[in-house]
Enzyme design. Sequence first.
Site, PDB file in Angstrom:
ATOM      1  CB  CYS A  14      49.226  46.171  33.946  1.00  0.00           C
ATOM      2  SG  CYS A  14      48.466  44.546  34.132  1.00  0.00           S
ATOM      3  CB  CYS A  52      51.144  44.265  31.197  1.00  0.00           C
ATOM      4  SG  CYS A  52      49.500  44.259  30.441  1.00  0.00           S
ATOM      5  CG  ASP A 101      48.991  33.689  43.597  1.00  0.00           C
ATOM      6  OD1 ASP A 101      47.962  34.095  43.015  1.00  0.00           O
ATOM      7  OD2 ASP A 101      49.503  34.301  44.566  1.00  0.00           O
ATOM      8  CG  HIS A 152      45.687  45.158  30.153  1.00  0.00           C
ATOM      9  ND1 HIS A 152      46.209  44.916  31.406  1.00  0.00           N
ATOM     10  CD2 HIS A 152      44.550  45.882  30.345  1.00  0.00           C
ATOM     11  CE1 HIS A 152      45.425  45.481  32.310  1.00  0.00           C
ATOM     12  NE2 HIS A 152      44.416  46.077  31.698  1.00  0.00           N
ATOM     13  CG  ASN A 177      38.640  36.405  42.762  1.00  0.00           C
ATOM     14  OD1 ASN A 177      37.677  35.703  43.039  1.00  0.00           O
ATOM     15  ND2 ASN A 177      39.850  36.194  43.260  1.00  0.00           N
ATOM     16  CG  HIS A 234      46.491  41.346  32.936  1.00  0.00           C
ATOM     17  ND1 HIS A 234      47.433  41.966  32.118  1.00  0.00           N
ATOM     18  CD2 HIS A 234      46.245  40.141  32.353  1.00  0.00           C
ATOM     19  CE1 HIS A 234      47.725  41.169  31.098  1.00  0.00           C
ATOM     20  NE2 HIS A 234      47.024  40.049  31.217  1.00  0.00           N
ATOM     21  CG  HIS A 273      44.159  36.957  37.443  1.00  0.00           C
ATOM     22  ND1 HIS A 273      43.854  38.302  37.415  1.00  0.00           N
ATOM     23  CD2 HIS A 273      43.948  36.544  38.714  1.00  0.00           C
ATOM     24  CE1 HIS A 273      43.470  38.678  38.623  1.00  0.00           C
ATOM     25  NE2 HIS A 273      43.511  37.638  39.439  1.00  0.00           N
ATOM     26  CG  HIS A 312      43.042  32.637  41.195  1.00  0.00           C
ATOM     27  ND1 HIS A 312      43.988  33.093  42.081  1.00  0.00           N
ATOM     28  CD2 HIS A 312      42.330  33.735  40.827  1.00  0.00           C
ATOM     29  CE1 HIS A 312      43.843  34.395  42.247  1.00  0.00           C
ATOM     30  NE2 HIS A 312      42.839  34.816  41.499  1.00  0.00           N
TER      31      HIS A 312
HETATM   32  P1  AMP Z   1      42.982  38.429  42.439  1.00  0.00           P
HETATM   33  O1  AMP Z   1      42.878  38.798  43.890  1.00  0.00           O
HETATM   34  O2  AMP Z   1      41.964  37.459  41.970  1.00  0.00           O
HETATM   35  O3  AMP Z   1      43.067  39.671  41.566  1.00  0.00           O
HETATM   36  O4  AMP Z   1      44.345  37.647  42.297  1.00  0.00           O
HETATM   37  C1  AMP Z   1      45.581  38.252  42.093  1.00  0.00           C
HETATM   38  C2  AMP Z   1      46.625  37.244  42.474  1.00  0.00           C
HETATM   39  O5  AMP Z   1      47.863  37.669  41.943  1.00  0.00           O
HETATM   40  C3  AMP Z   1      46.829  37.088  43.992  1.00  0.00           C
HETATM   41  O6  AMP Z   1      46.591  35.732  44.350  1.00  0.00           O
HETATM   42  C4  AMP Z   1      48.291  37.485  44.194  1.00  0.00           C
HETATM   43  O7  AMP Z   1      48.939  36.703  45.175  1.00  0.00           O
HETATM   44  C5  AMP Z   1      48.876  37.282  42.809  1.00  0.00           C
HETATM   45  N1  AMP Z   1      50.040  38.089  42.481  1.00  0.00           N
HETATM   46  C6  AMP Z   1      50.182  39.426  42.616  1.00  0.00           C
HETATM   47  N2  AMP Z   1      51.379  39.828  42.181  1.00  0.00           N
HETATM   48  C7  AMP Z   1      52.013  38.712  41.735  1.00  0.00           C
HETATM   49  C8  AMP Z   1      53.302  38.454  41.168  1.00  0.00           C
HETATM   50  N3  AMP Z   1      54.195  39.438  40.934  1.00  0.00           N
HETATM   51  N4  AMP Z   1      53.630  37.176  40.835  1.00  0.00           N
HETATM   52  C9  AMP Z   1      52.746  36.175  41.057  1.00  0.00           C
HETATM   53  N5  AMP Z   1      51.521  36.353  41.581  1.00  0.00           N
HETATM   54  C10 AMP Z   1      51.166  37.598  41.925  1.00  0.00           C
HETATM   55 ZN    ZN Z   2      47.892  43.995  32.047  1.00  0.00          ZN
END
Ligand code: AMP
Ligand code: ZN
Length: 112
Positions: A3, A6, A29, A45, A85, A96, A98, A100
């Site tokens: 993940c 994680c 992001d 997680h 989302n 995982h 999150h 925004h």
């Molecule tokens: P979601 O589409 O709501 O699941 O959002 C996931 C977010 O994680 C997206 O906006 C990606 O740009 C962001 N993301 C994915 N990998 C990373 C990373 N390694 N570091 C920072 N943001 C990330």
């Molecule tokens: Zn995780």
Amino acid sequence: MDCVFCGIAAGKIPSKKVYEDETLLAFHDINPEAPVHVLVIPKQHISSLDAVTPENSGFVRAIFEKIPEIARLAGLENGYRVVSNCGPDAAQSVPHLHFHILGGKQLPAHIV
Ligand code: AMP
Ligand code: ZN
């Protein structure tokens, strides 16, 4: 566990941190969709909002109690939007939990 968040929480994957404590982490992001785009995650997680239960909802509470401070640390002084989302129809791409935090410009009034 494979993940990415994680991995970020464990310090194995680099991130641009905004705030960190024992339960949560906020970082920029990697693909920002607004001038300020920060993600807030629980270090534990939890796969999505669908997986929030009475046993783990303390993480959600801790995140929301910290969001105003995280927004200030990210330089947001004129408002912001919080989005989570959940599942395929919402285009959740990282499984995982999150949140925004989006801002730094006038956002559109509608998000869909
Ligand atoms: P979601 O589409 O709501 O699941 O959002 C996931 C977010 O994680 C997206 O906006 C990606 O740009 C962001 N993301 C994915 N990998 C990373 C990373 N390694 N570091 C920072 N943001 C990330
Ligand atoms: Zn995780």
